[in-house]
Write a protein that holds these residues in place. Structure first.
Motif, PDB file in Angstrom:
ATOM      1  N   THR A 149       0.796  -1.234   0.000  1.00  0.00           N
ATOM      2  CA  THR A 149       0.000   0.000   0.000  1.00  0.00           C
ATOM      3  C   THR A 149       0.826   1.280   0.000  1.00  0.00           C
ATOM      4  OG1 THR A 149      -0.110   0.243   2.403  1.00  0.00           O
ATOM      5  CG2 THR A 149      -1.780  -1.176   1.363  1.00  0.00           C
ATOM      6  N   THR A 150       2.118   1.199   0.133  1.00  0.00           N
ATOM      7  CA  THR A 150       3.073   2.306   0.289  1.00  0.00           C
ATOM      8  C   THR A 150       2.963   3.027   1.632  1.00  0.00           C
ATOM      9  OG1 THR A 150       1.780   4.100  -0.762  1.00  0.00           O
ATOM     10  CG2 THR A 150       3.141   2.713  -2.219  1.00  0.00           C
ATOM     11  N   LEU A 151       2.077   2.591   2.527  1.00  0.00           N
ATOM     12  CA  LEU A 151       1.964   3.223   3.839  1.00  0.00           C
ATOM     13  C   LEU A 151       3.125   2.784   4.729  1.00  0.00           C
ATOM     14  CD1 LEU A 151      -1.853   2.852   4.600  1.00  0.00           C
ATOM     15  CD2 LEU A 151      -0.639   4.845   3.702  1.00  0.00           C
ATOM     16  N   SER A 152       3.752   3.743   5.366  1.00  0.00           N
ATOM     17  CA  SER A 152       4.865   3.449   6.260  1.00  0.00           C
ATOM     18  C   SER A 152       4.386   3.555   7.699  1.00  0.00           C
ATOM     19  CB  SER A 152       6.011   4.431   5.993  1.00  0.00           C
ATOM     20  OG  SER A 152       7.103   4.125   6.822  1.00  0.00           O
ATOM     21  N   ILE A 153       4.140   2.395   8.301  1.00  0.00           N
ATOM     22  CA  ILE A 153       3.700   2.326   9.690  1.00  0.00           C
ATOM     23  C   ILE A 153       4.744   1.496  10.438  1.00  0.00           C
ATOM     24  CG2 ILE A 153       1.872   1.615  11.269  1.00  0.00           C
ATOM     25  CD1 ILE A 153      -0.080   1.873   8.862  1.00  0.00           C
ATOM     26  N   LEU A 154       5.396   2.098  11.401  1.00  0.00           N
ATOM     27  CA  LEU A 154       6.475   1.433  12.129  1.00  0.00           C
ATOM     28  C   LEU A 154       5.968   0.203  12.878  1.00  0.00           C
ATOM     29  CD1 LEU A 154       8.204   4.577  13.664  1.00  0.00           C
ATOM     30  CD2 LEU A 154       8.955   3.242  11.678  1.00  0.00           C
ATOM     31  N   PRO A 155       6.831  -0.804  13.060  1.00  0.00           N
ATOM     32  CA  PRO A 155       6.421  -1.986  13.833  1.00  0.00           C
ATOM     33  C   PRO A 155       5.880  -1.633  15.219  1.00  0.00           C
ATOM     34  CG  PRO A 155       8.473  -2.437  12.701  1.00  0.00           C
ATOM     35  CD  PRO A 155       8.171  -0.968  12.484  1.00  0.00           C
ATOM     36  N   SER A 156       6.441  -0.617  15.847  1.00  0.00           N
ATOM     37  CA  SER A 156       5.991  -0.227  17.194  1.00  0.00           C
ATOM     38  C   SER A 156       4.595   0.394  17.196  1.00  0.00           C
ATOM     39  CB  SER A 156       6.987   0.759  17.810  1.00  0.00           C
ATOM     40  OG  SER A 156       7.080   1.925  16.995  1.00  0.00           O
ATOM     41  N   GLU A 157       4.073   0.781  16.034  1.00  0.00           N
ATOM     42  CA  GLU A 157       2.753   1.407  15.951  1.00  0.00           C
ATOM     43  C   GLU A 157       1.630   0.393  15.736  1.00  0.00           C
ATOM     44  OE1 GLU A 157       3.142   5.646  14.020  1.00  0.00           O
ATOM     45  OE2 GLU A 157       4.317   4.202  12.855  1.00  0.00           O
ATOM     46  N   TRP A 158       1.993  -0.875  15.514  1.00  0.00           N
ATOM     47  CA  TRP A 158       0.981  -1.908  15.302  1.00  0.00           C
ATOM     48  C   TRP A 158       0.529  -2.469  16.631  1.00  0.00           C
ATOM     49  CZ3 TRP A 158      -1.445  -2.571  10.885  1.00  0.00           C
ATOM     50  CH2 TRP A 158      -0.849  -2.079   9.722  1.00  0.00           C
ATOM     51  N   ASN A 159      -0.775  -2.695  16.773  1.00  0.00           N
ATOM     52  CA  ASN A 159      -1.359  -3.276  17.981  1.00  0.00           C
ATOM     53  C   ASN A 159      -1.815  -4.695  17.684  1.00  0.00           C
ATOM     54  OD1 ASN A 159      -1.846  -1.071  20.187  1.00  0.00           O
ATOM     55  ND2 ASN A 159      -2.176  -0.086  18.210  1.00  0.00           N
ATOM     56  N   TYR A 160      -1.180  -5.639  18.328  1.00  0.00           N
ATOM     57  CA  TYR A 160      -1.588  -7.039  18.213  1.00  0.00           C
ATOM     58  C   TYR A 160      -2.919  -7.197  18.923  1.00  0.00           C
ATOM     59  CZ  TYR A 160      -1.860 -11.906  19.714  1.00  0.00           C
ATOM     60  OH  TYR A 160      -2.287 -13.169  19.980  1.00  0.00           O
ATOM     61  N   PHE A 161      -3.870  -7.906  18.288  1.00  0.00           N
ATOM     62  CA  PHE A 161      -5.130  -8.125  18.989  1.00  0.00           C
ATOM     63  C   PHE A 161      -5.664  -9.543  18.870  1.00  0.00           C
ATOM     64  CE2 PHE A 161      -6.518  -6.821  14.805  1.00  0.00           C
ATOM     65  CZ  PHE A 161      -7.625  -7.604  14.544  1.00  0.00           C
ATOM     66  N   ALA A 162      -5.127 -10.360  17.965  1.00  0.00           N
ATOM     67  CA  ALA A 162      -5.640 -11.728  17.872  1.00  0.00           C
ATOM     68  C   ALA A 162      -4.692 -12.605  17.072  1.00  0.00           C
ATOM     69  CB  ALA A 162      -7.026 -11.748  17.218  1.00  0.00           C
ATOM     70  N   GLU A 163      -4.875 -13.904  17.256  1.00  0.00           N
ATOM     71  CA  GLU A 163      -4.203 -14.877  16.402  1.00  0.00           C
ATOM     72  C   GLU A 163      -5.114 -16.088  16.261  1.00  0.00           C
ATOM     73  OE1 GLU A 163      -1.054 -17.497  18.825  1.00  0.00           O
ATOM     74  OE2 GLU A 163      -0.694 -15.335  19.010  1.00  0.00           O
ATOM     75  N   ILE A 164      -5.012 -16.703  15.111  1.00  0.00           N
ATOM     76  CA  ILE A 164      -5.760 -17.926  14.847  1.00  0.00           C
ATOM     77  C   ILE A 164      -4.753 -19.002  14.485  1.00  0.00           C
ATOM     78  CG2 ILE A 164      -7.443 -19.070  13.345  1.00  0.00           C
ATOM     79  CD1 ILE A 164      -8.861 -16.402  13.046  1.00  0.00           C
ATOM     80  N   LYS A 165      -4.806 -20.111  15.228  1.00  0.00           N
ATOM     81  CA  LYS A 165      -3.894 -21.231  14.982  1.00  0.00           C
ATOM     82  C   LYS A 165      -4.671 -22.411  14.439  1.00  0.00           C
ATOM     83  CE  LYS A 165      -0.470 -22.309  17.291  1.00  0.00           C
ATOM     84  NZ  LYS A 165       0.751 -22.574  17.965  1.00  0.00           N
ATOM     85  N   ARG A 166      -4.053 -23.083  13.502  1.00  0.00           N
ATOM     86  CA  ARG A 166      -4.592 -24.333  12.985  1.00  0.00           C
ATOM     87  C   ARG A 166      -3.391 -25.216  12.638  1.00  0.00           C
ATOM     88  NH1 ARG A 166      -9.642 -24.776   9.237  1.00  0.00           N
ATOM     89  NH2 ARG A 166     -10.266 -26.783  10.032  1.00  0.00           N
ATOM     90  N   GLY A 167      -3.188 -26.248  13.435  1.00  0.00           N
ATOM     91  CA  GLY A 167      -2.017 -27.099  13.237  1.00  0.00           C
ATOM     92  C   GLY A 167      -0.752 -26.291  13.458  1.00  0.00           C
ATOM     93  N   ASN A 168       0.160 -26.327  12.485  1.00  0.00           N
ATOM     94  CA  ASN A 168       1.414 -25.578  12.583  1.00  0.00           C
ATOM     95  C   ASN A 168       1.308 -24.160  12.048  1.00  0.00           C
ATOM     96  OD1 ASN A 168       2.802 -27.730  13.739  1.00  0.00           O
ATOM     97  ND2 ASN A 168       3.311 -28.596  11.744  1.00  0.00           N
ATOM     98  N   ASP A 169       0.154 -23.799  11.488  1.00  0.00           N
ATOM     99  CA  ASP A 169      -0.030 -22.465  10.914  1.00  0.00           C
ATOM    100  C   ASP A 169      -0.610 -21.510  11.947  1.00  0.00           C
ATOM    101  OD1 ASP A 169       0.864 -23.297   8.391  1.00  0.00           O
ATOM    102  OD2 ASP A 169      -1.139 -23.992   7.851  1.00  0.00           O
ATOM    103  N   CYS A 170      -0.163 -20.272  11.896  1.00  0.00           N
ATOM    104  CA  CYS A 170      -0.673 -19.246  12.793  1.00  0.00           C
ATOM    105  C   CYS A 170      -0.828 -17.951  12.001  1.00  0.00           C
ATOM    106  CB  CYS A 170       0.294 -19.032  13.954  1.00  0.00           C
ATOM    107  SG  CYS A 170      -0.346 -17.884  15.177  1.00  0.00           S
ATOM    108  N   ILE A 171      -1.979 -17.319  12.144  1.00  0.00           N
ATOM    109  CA  ILE A 171      -2.231 -16.026  11.517  1.00  0.00           C
ATOM    110  C   ILE A 171      -2.334 -15.009  12.639  1.00  0.00           C
ATOM    111  CG2 ILE A 171      -3.775 -14.661  10.068  1.00  0.00           C
ATOM    112  CD1 ILE A 171      -4.825 -17.343   8.946  1.00  0.00           C
TER     113      ILE A 171
END
Length: 109
Positions: A25-47
């Motif tokens: 998207t060309t948007l520059s958002i620093l890693p520190s500006e992202w808020n983790y809020f969820a993950e979905i696991k299925r077997g060895n995969d994780c989103i």
């Protein structure tokens, strides 16, 4: 759906989402500006799911063949991925109220 992709070797999930969003998207958002809020696991995969606040929508320019579209939460299209109907409000709660720390969903076969 939002931008995303695979985590590269020696990359954290927040570094990954920062890189993928900039590539797509060309948007520059620093890693520190992202808020983790969820993950979905299925077997060895994780989103991992992250949200960030960005005020200037006009800064986003597609770098792929996918269209960038801003949609009000109250007007989500009917043909979105089913999980997004609850993930998007969860993210908004996390970003605006801080009430949600995180959610983890694991599919077990």
């Amino acid at each position: 759906n939002g931008p995303g992709g695979r985590i590269e070797k020696n990359e954290t999930p927040t570094e990954c989402i920062s890189r993928e969003v900039q590539e797509e998207t060309t948007l520059s958002i620093l890693p520190s500006e992202w808020n983790y809020f969820a993950e979905i696991k299925r077997g060895n995969d994780c989103i991992y799911f992250f949200g960030a606040t960005y005020e200037k929508r006009e800064d986003a320019h597609t770098q792929t063949d996918e269209k960038i579209e801003w949609v009000k939460i109250s007007r989500l299209p009917k043909n979105i991925l089913p999980q997004l109907t609850w993930l998007i409000p969860l993210c908004v709660d996390r970003l605006t109220q801080g009430t949600i720390k995180s959610a983890r969903i694991e599919y077990v076969d």
